[in-house]
Design a protein around this motif. Structure first.
Motif, PDB file in Angstrom:
ATOM      1  N   SER A 267       1.225   5.064   1.005  1.00 27.46           N
ATOM      2  CA  SER A 267       0.678   6.186   1.754  1.00 27.46           C
ATOM      3  C   SER A 267       1.598   7.364   1.534  1.00 27.46           C
ATOM      4  O   SER A 267       2.158   7.518   0.464  1.00 27.46           O
ATOM      5  CB  SER A 267       0.525   5.821   3.233  1.00 27.46           C
ATOM      6  OG  SER A 267       1.764   5.698   3.861  1.00 27.46           O
TER       7      SER A 267
ATOM      8  N   PHE B  61      -3.312   3.607   9.078  1.00 34.75           N
ATOM      9  CA  PHE B  61      -3.789   3.020   7.823  1.00 34.75           C
ATOM     10  C   PHE B  61      -4.395   1.635   8.031  1.00 34.75           C
ATOM     11  O   PHE B  61      -4.571   0.888   7.072  1.00 34.75           O
ATOM     12  CB  PHE B  61      -2.650   2.968   6.803  1.00 34.75           C
ATOM     13  CG  PHE B  61      -2.379   4.297   6.159  1.00 34.75           C
ATOM     14  CD1 PHE B  61      -3.002   4.657   4.981  1.00 34.75           C
ATOM     15  CD2 PHE B  61      -1.517   5.212   6.752  1.00 34.75           C
ATOM     16  CE1 PHE B  61      -2.767   5.892   4.391  1.00 34.75           C
ATOM     17  CE2 PHE B  61      -1.275   6.445   6.173  1.00 34.75           C
ATOM     18  CZ  PHE B  61      -1.902   6.788   4.993  1.00 34.75           C
ATOM     19  N   GLY B  62      -4.691   1.289   9.279  1.00 39.29           N
ATOM     20  CA  GLY B  62      -5.444   0.070   9.554  1.00 39.29           C
ATOM     21  C   GLY B  62      -4.627  -1.177   9.813  1.00 39.29           C
ATOM     22  O   GLY B  62      -5.197  -2.275   9.876  1.00 39.29           O
ATOM     23  N   PHE B  63      -3.309  -1.052   9.970  1.00 43.14           N
ATOM     24  CA  PHE B  63      -2.465  -2.211  10.249  1.00 43.14           C
ATOM     25  C   PHE B  63      -2.136  -2.278  11.733  1.00 43.14           C
ATOM     26  O   PHE B  63      -1.929  -1.242  12.372  1.00 43.14           O
ATOM     27  CB  PHE B  63      -1.170  -2.142   9.433  1.00 43.14           C
ATOM     28  CG  PHE B  63      -1.383  -2.090   7.949  1.00 43.14           C
ATOM     29  CD1 PHE B  63      -1.757  -3.232   7.245  1.00 43.14           C
ATOM     30  CD2 PHE B  63      -1.217  -0.902   7.253  1.00 43.14           C
ATOM     31  CE1 PHE B  63      -1.959  -3.178   5.873  1.00 43.14           C
ATOM     32  CE2 PHE B  63      -1.416  -0.837   5.883  1.00 43.14           C
ATOM     33  CZ  PHE B  63      -1.793  -1.985   5.198  1.00 43.14           C
ATOM     34  N   PRO B  64      -2.059  -3.465  12.307  1.00 42.97           N
ATOM     35  CA  PRO B  64      -1.768  -3.571  13.745  1.00 42.97           C
ATOM     36  C   PRO B  64      -0.338  -3.215  14.108  1.00 42.97           C
ATOM     37  O   PRO B  64      -0.042  -2.919  15.260  1.00 42.97           O
ATOM     38  CB  PRO B  64      -2.059  -5.043  14.050  1.00 42.97           C
ATOM     39  CG  PRO B  64      -1.864  -5.749  12.745  1.00 42.97           C
ATOM     40  CD  PRO B  64      -2.314  -4.779  11.696  1.00 42.97           C
TER      41      PRO B  64
ATOM     42  N   LYS C  73      -0.805   2.028  12.098  1.00 48.18           N
ATOM     43  CA  LYS C  73      -2.144   1.916  12.688  1.00 48.18           C
ATOM     44  C   LYS C  73      -3.105   2.915  12.057  1.00 48.18           C
ATOM     45  O   LYS C  73      -4.297   2.629  11.913  1.00 48.18           O
ATOM     46  CB  LYS C  73      -2.057   2.114  14.194  1.00 48.18           C
ATOM     47  CG  LYS C  73      -1.462   0.915  14.926  1.00 48.18           C
ATOM     48  CD  LYS C  73      -1.518   1.082  16.443  1.00 48.18           C
ATOM     49  CE  LYS C  73      -1.039  -0.182  17.137  1.00 48.18           C
ATOM     50  NZ  LYS C  73      -1.122  -0.084  18.615  1.00 48.18           N
TER      51      LYS C  73
ATOM     52  N   THR D  56       0.826  -1.197   0.000  1.00 44.65           N
ATOM     53  CA  THR D  56       0.000   0.000   0.000  1.00 44.65           C
ATOM     54  C   THR D  56       0.856   1.240   0.000  1.00 44.65           C
ATOM     55  O   THR D  56       1.827   1.331   0.745  1.00 44.65           O
ATOM     56  CB  THR D  56      -0.918   0.011   1.240  1.00 44.65           C
ATOM     57  OG1 THR D  56      -1.648  -1.204   1.298  1.00 44.65           O
ATOM     58  CG2 THR D  56      -1.875   1.187   1.195  1.00 44.65           C
TER      59      THR D  56
END
Length: 362
Positions: free
Chosen positions: A5, A279-282, A277, A3
């Motif tokens: 960003s 961007f939705g990743f742990p 985080k 991804t």
């Protein structure tokens, strides 16, 4: 998946050119790609509009990746008008890929950066650069194309779903080369829009012959515009993977920070836990092209001089990670040569596939 960003950090690249202090583009005449002497492109639909006329935009150097990330970010700020042919949602209304071709001539290899790249990816150092190294050197020019006014969707959030590298002759550490980047094949996907971004590298001493080419297929998720666009007809590759892994590879967050420093790609999803985080990743994730490069380490010494390397990105590699690396060698269907099927997946759960790849002779 890989991804894109944004990141405001700037980084020196593994190349040097005789450039002026600015990087103002100059626009040349239109260029028909079919007029150059070069290896034929694959005949699949991914290149179905790659022979159309393009407007040449010449830059005096490879752009700063940090500057390109900042440009991408500015396009998302409230109150800043979006680029000309995009709707308020950031989706494009164009029915074809942009027609610009961005060029930089006289690029050279920084031997120190090359050595650091090889170490970060677990690859051997030799006079020939690794199959994936030109991607790292030229990636800022790809971002420059994605930031162009008529690119159909924002760079931020774009997902790199697959990559094809074709090497027609190895690039050496002493070569000077010319780079061209252009886009092709805007099309629908079940999850949104796809576009291909193509990079071609030619030796400065032989400007009519492509030595290396890559094609990045980028996905923008969301509802596709109403424009008449072809549908993507790509079929996922079928690979023959052995039951037992060839080797186990451990990768840490510090390993990927090192790769980020070497490649210049300090995207926050790779180097910042908070950024990941957001961007939705742990946790931070590995670069897709780090995985593509490091996967080649298990077949070094077997890579053909004329090679095609096709990579499909699956689940992100969340750090730290323990990866099972698989390799299988078999005869090529259309020649007397050999090809390799390769894969990274979780060492704990082989159903969690991170990367699948095929390496073959052209």
């Amino acid at each position: 998946m890989a991804t894109l960003s944004v990141c405001a950090d700037s980084q020196s690249w593994g190349h040097s050119v005789n450039a002026s202090s600015n990087n103002e583009p100059s626009t040349g005449p239109t260029h028909n790609a079919a007029s150059a002497s070069q290896p034929a492109a694959p005949t699949d639909d991914a290149y179905n509009d790659s022979l159309r006329e393009r407007t040449i935009v010449e830059l005096d150097r490879i752009p700063s990746l940090g500057d390109e990330y900042r440009r991408a970010l500015r396009g998302l700020l409230p109150g800043v008008p979006f680029l000309s042919n995009r709707s308020s949602s950031g989706k494009g209304s164009a029915a074809t890929a942009p027609c610009q071709e961005y060029r930089v001539n006289g690029v050279t290899i920084d031997a120190t950066n090359l050595a650091e790249y090889c170490a970060a990816c677990g690859l051997r150092i030799s006079n020939d650069v690794p199959l994936t190294y030109p991607y790292a050197v030229t990636f800022p020019l790809v971002m420059n194309a994605m930031n162009s006014p008529d690119f159909p969707f924002p760079a931020v959030g774009t997902i790199h779903i697959r990559n094809v590298i074709e090497q027609y002759s190895p690039i050496t550490v002493t070569d000077s080369f010319d780079v061209a980047v252009y886009t092709a094949s805007l099309r629908r996907h079940r999850q949104g829009l796809l576009i291909d971004i193509i990079t071609e590298v030619r030796r400065s001493s032989a400007p009519d012959d492509v030595a290396w080419r890559q094609r990045s297929t980028m996905l923008s998720k969301g509802k596709a515009p109403d424009a008449q666009l072809p549908d993507d007809n790509y079929s996922r590759m079928s690979v023959d993977i052995p039951e037992d892994p060839t080797t186990i590879i451990r990768v840490s967050a510090s390993d990927i920070k090192n790769y980020a420093n070497v490649s210049g790609d300090k995207n926050p999803i790779h180097v910042s836990r908070l950024g990941a985080k957001a961007f939705g990743f742990p946790a931070t994730i590995a670069h897709g092209m780090w995985s593509a490069a490091s996967l080649l380490s298990i077949v070094e010494g077997e890579i053909p001089t004329r090679a095609r390397y096709t990579v499909e990105f699956g689940k992100p590699i969340i750090l730290p990670a323990v990866l099972a690396a698989y390799s299988s060698r078999h005869p090529q269907n259309d020649s007397t040569g050999l090809s390799w099927d390769l894969r990274y997946c979780s060492a704990k759960d082989s159903s969690k596939i991170n990367v699948t790849a095929q390496l073959s002779e052209i």
